[in-house]
Design an enzyme around this catalytic site. Structure first.
Site, PDB file in Angstrom:
ATOM      1  N   ARG A 125      55.545  -3.045   6.391  1.00 45.04           N
ATOM      2  CA  ARG A 125      54.442  -2.144   6.053  1.00 45.04           C
ATOM      3  C   ARG A 125      53.628  -1.811   7.304  1.00 45.04           C
ATOM      4  NH1 ARG A 125      53.348   1.478   2.121  1.00 45.04           N
ATOM      5  NH2 ARG A 125      51.259   1.350   1.249  1.00 45.04           N
ATOM      6  N   THR A 427      59.097   9.020  -0.521  1.00 42.00           N
ATOM      7  CA  THR A 427      59.749   7.785  -0.067  1.00 42.00           C
ATOM      8  C   THR A 427      61.180   7.744  -0.616  1.00 42.00           C
ATOM      9  OG1 THR A 427      59.375   5.461   0.404  1.00 42.00           O
ATOM     10  CG2 THR A 427      59.208   6.027  -1.830  1.00 42.00           C
ATOM     11  N   THR A 445      59.734   4.589   3.865  1.00 44.59           N
ATOM     12  CA  THR A 445      58.800   5.676   3.563  1.00 44.59           C
ATOM     13  C   THR A 445      58.011   6.092   4.792  1.00 44.59           C
ATOM     14  OG1 THR A 445      56.962   6.320   2.108  1.00 44.59           O
ATOM     15  CG2 THR A 445      56.929   4.089   2.938  1.00 44.59           C
ATOM     16  N   GLU A 447      55.270   7.877   3.580  1.00 43.42           N
ATOM     17  CA  GLU A 447      54.241   8.242   2.610  1.00 43.42           C
ATOM     18  C   GLU A 447      54.456   9.660   2.078  1.00 43.42           C
ATOM     19  OE1 GLU A 447      52.248   7.624  -0.084  1.00 43.42           O
ATOM     20  OE2 GLU A 447      50.911   9.118   0.756  1.00 43.42           O
ATOM     21  N   GLU A 466      50.627   6.581   6.129  1.00 43.42           N
ATOM     22  CA  GLU A 466      50.550   5.477   5.153  1.00 43.42           C
ATOM     23  C   GLU A 466      49.125   4.980   4.911  1.00 43.42           C
ATOM     24  OE1 GLU A 466      53.257   4.557   2.654  1.00 43.42           O
ATOM     25  OE2 GLU A 466      54.117   4.897   4.622  1.00 43.42           O
ATOM     26  N   ASP A 469      47.056   5.330   1.790  1.00 48.45           N
ATOM     27  CA  ASP A 469      47.224   4.456   0.616  1.00 48.45           C
ATOM     28  C   ASP A 469      46.045   3.492   0.457  1.00 48.45           C
ATOM     29  OD1 ASP A 469      49.526   5.567  -0.304  1.00 48.45           O
ATOM     30  OD2 ASP A 469      50.853   3.909   0.207  1.00 48.45           O
ATOM     31  N   GLY A 515      55.564   6.677  -5.523  1.00 52.97           N
ATOM     32  CA  GLY A 515      54.184   6.207  -5.470  1.00 52.97           C
ATOM     33  C   GLY A 515      53.949   5.175  -6.555  1.00 52.97           C
TER      34      GLY A 515
HETATM   35  N1  GLU Z   1      53.049   5.170   0.023  1.00 53.36           N
HETATM   36  C1  GLU Z   1      53.737   4.814  -1.172  1.00 53.36           C
HETATM   37  C2  GLU Z   1      53.636   3.329  -1.433  1.00 53.36           C
HETATM   38  O1  GLU Z   1      53.619   2.572  -0.524  1.00 53.36           O
HETATM   39  C3  GLU Z   1      55.177   5.146  -1.063  1.00 53.36           C
HETATM   40  C4  GLU Z   1      55.390   6.580  -0.938  1.00 53.36           C
HETATM   41  C5  GLU Z   1      55.526   7.196  -2.282  1.00 53.36           C
HETATM   42  O2  GLU Z   1      56.444   6.831  -3.010  1.00 53.36           O
HETATM   43  O3  GLU Z   1      54.708   8.048  -2.564  1.00 53.36           O
HETATM   44  O4  GLU Z   1      53.617   2.901  -2.528  1.00 53.36           O
END
Ligand code: GLU
Length: 620
Positions: A125, A427, A445, A447, A466, A469, A515
């Site tokens: 991450r 992702t 991903t 993001e 990212e 998030d 997400g």
């Molecule tokens: N940023 C998202 C997460 O870490 C992943 C990207 C997505 O699927 O939108 O959960």
């Protein structure tokens, strides 16, 4: 997505020529004698050569992309293991799916090691720069949070990328091939190019407005000022060179060397077109942030469910804990194939409760206290399951519980419900199994589709966004938020690469993009497979609904057609999932060991134009 690539190099051509693409749709008897059903039709071959199901020996893979799957299969065919193949596939996705996967991003890697019979999870991450404080996303000029889209296209949203460190970590411990060997197929495709298809065109067009304002993104992705035409060949020689130097110089070039400096410069001084009116805020990343990056091992989450062991990704992802808590709650109910509406009612209610706890308690456990042991416990789940009325949906949002170990039977919920933060559908997820019985589930991903929109000049890859998030501001009511930005902190994720074992042996791997819907997609596939009598292809293809502690339950049209009226009668406010893409939830990949050595790889038959499942030696 589907594209036919063109102009392949000899290696890429060899991959194609050597490949048998026969798929077998019906599951054999799975370990545990779980019954298969044909409740939903499963397409047997996707568009343009992709197929969603393949069964056979010698190893198996499922990704969203034919080239990535072929790359992985070739690694397996040449004696590489599942870890090698997963790294090679993700590097190829960096070329062919540059808007969702790149070395400018991060992800979570879960691995079952057949020799030791243990599950390992490696956290790639992205991290916040050390200069990033709690108010980083508050506009100092206005005192209110930045508009989400302004934050996305900025240096501020770029987290220290984790993918390269993660590759190094998994290969040094479990791999059998060097990074250079595994990058080669991706280098070949980046150099020789692939043919642009509608999906690639659409994703470029989606980004065109901002790419045109970012000089290196415009040059790379908008040749002639427009998205590359469908049918044209897209090459990325910059990325080929970047991968090649990475192969020669190693990850230090990325984290402590020249490439790192270029990344920092891009973040500090976003390369905006002269004359562009867009305000692209600079970020806070320094070379010291890159040098400090680590991709740590995390203890996986583990719960038992109906006699199986379900392993997932611990914080900073909320994937493992939220899937686990919901499964633990569901174990308190009888979910019968003969009464799918009742089973789905429990699924939606369990998910609602688990999301309430996710929002209140889950963040980066290196920086905040996460009551993980309680969230994963059967006792706490029992306490939560008392709140479910078998006949009636609770009004959402519901408040979180108190995972304090008091285990009061039917404890009333406490605290204030939280609004769900926006997370998009981007992702990607891939699974690999090898002939030795190792298996990988891997989410990668950047993001948003196109990440921050910032391409590192001359390097051919996009940087992530990212850090959006994180919660942008504390909740107005003063409840603590475990997901506020902080120095070195990792934003909470929903990614849920999941491994299921039976009696210590590999059984199943599954995961999805999407997400915060990732969690419900994984959960629903597990429910379909282990409670509702579906085989894995059917479980994956079945119509989906997502309940994330929001007033409405959002669902695909086929789900609404089949179950909407019956669920509405129980009080669920079921509405069409808005997307993007409209009416589609997730793009999952999975695999199942039907018996030792015999693996069924499964991809989406329809969603996002279908994925690509392949095996080394198909059975017919
Ligand atoms: N940023 C998202 C997460 O870490 C992943 C990207 C997505 O699927 O939108 O959960």
């Amino acid at each position: 997505m589907h594209r036919r690539r063109s102009g392949r190099t000899p290696l890429a051509l060899a991959l194609v020529a050597g490949m048998s693409l026969v798929g077998v749709g019906q599951a054999g008897a799975a370990p545990g004698a779980l019954s298969a059903s044909s409740a939903a039709p499963v397409a047997m071959s996707g568009p343009q050569g992709k197929q969603p199901v393949a069964t056979g020996y010698g190893g198996a893979v499922s990704t969203v992309d034919l080239d990535a799957s072929r790359t992985a299969i070739e690694v397996l065919r040449r004696g590489g293991n599942a870890v090698d193949a997963a790294v090679a596939a993700s590097a190829t996705l960096g070329v062919t799916e540059p808007y969702v996967a790149a070395i400018g991003g991060g992800g979570f890697f879960t691995y079952y090691d057949a020799k030791t019979r243990r599950v390992h999870t490696i956290d790639g991450r992205e991290t916040a720069p050390r200069a990033m404080g709690e108010r980083a996303f508050i506009d100092p000029a206005t005192g209110v949070p930045l508009p989400f889209n302004d934050a996305v296209t900025s240096g501020l949203s770029v987290g220290v990328p984790g993918t390269v460190a993660q590759w190094e970590q998994v290969l040094s411990r479990y791999g059998t091939r060097g990074l250079g060997t595994l990058l080669q197929p991706a280098i070949d495709i980046a150099e020789s190019g692939f043919t642009v298809d509608q999906e690639f065109y659409d994703q470029t067009a989606l980004n065109a407005d901002r790419f045109k304002d970012i000089t290196p993104s415009r040059r790379l992705f908008l040749p002639g000022g427009q998205p590359p035409a469908v049918g044209s060949t897209f090459r990325n020689p910059d990325l080929a060179r970047t991968y090649r130097t990475l192969a020669q110089s190693g990850p230090d070039w990325f984290y402590r060397g020249g490439l790192g400096k270029e990344i920092v410069r891009t973040v500090e001084q976003p390369p905006v077109e002269p004359g562009a009116t867009r305000k692209v805020r600079p970020g806070l990343m320094t070379p010291a942030d890159l040098a400090a990056y680590r991709a740590p091992y995390r203890k996986p989450t583990r719960v038992t469910y109906r006699g199986l062991d379900v392993y997932g990704m611990a914080p900073p992802s909320s994937g493992g804990s939220t899937v686990s808590e919901a499964l633990n709650i569901l174990e308190n109910f009888r979910l019968a194939e003969s009464d799918p509406v009742q089973a789905l009612h429990y699924y939606l209610e369990a998910s609602k409760l688990a999301y309430a706890d996710r929002g209140r308690y889950v963040g980066d456990s290196d920086k905040v206290d996460v009551p993980l042991r309680e969230l994963l416990s059967k006792g706490y789940a029992k306490e939560r399951s008392c709140l479910i009325d078998p006949a009636k949906a609770a009004v959402a949002p519901v408040p979180p519980g108190s995972p304090d170990g008091s285990r009061r039977p039917c404890a009333p919920a406490s605290g204030t419900p939280r609004a769900l933060e926006y997370e998009g559908p981007q992702t990607t997820h891939l699974v690999v199994a090898d002939r030795w019985g190792n298996m990988v589930a891997y989410n990668v991903t950047i993001e948003q589709f196109g990440g921050s929109g910032l391409t590192v000049p001359g390097r051919g890859f996009l940087l992530n966004n990212e850090l959006t998030d994180f919660s942008f501001a504390p909740p107005a009511n003063g409840t603590p938020d475990p997901n506020l930005p902080a120095p070195g902190k990792r934003p909470r994720s929903s990614m849920a690469p999941t491994l299921v074992l039976k009696n210590g042996r590999p059984l199943l791997a599954v995961g999805s993009p999407g997400g915060s819907t990732i969690i419900t997609t994984v959960l629903q596939i597990l429910l379909n497979r282990f409670d509702l009598g579906m085989d894995l292809p059917t479980a994956l293809a079945a119509p989906r609904a997502t309940q994330r502690n929001t007033p409405q339950t959002l669902a695909e049209q086929a789900f609404i057609d089949r179950y909407g009226a019956a669920l509405r009668a129980k009080g669920h406010d079921v509405a069409l999932f808005p997307g993007p893409p409209p009416g589609q939830i997730g793009a999952a990949t999975g695999l199942e060991f039907l018996r030792p050595g015999l693996v069924q790889a499964v991809a989406e038959p329809v969603r996002r134009h279908g994925g690509s499942a392949l095996v080394v030696h198909p059975v017919r």
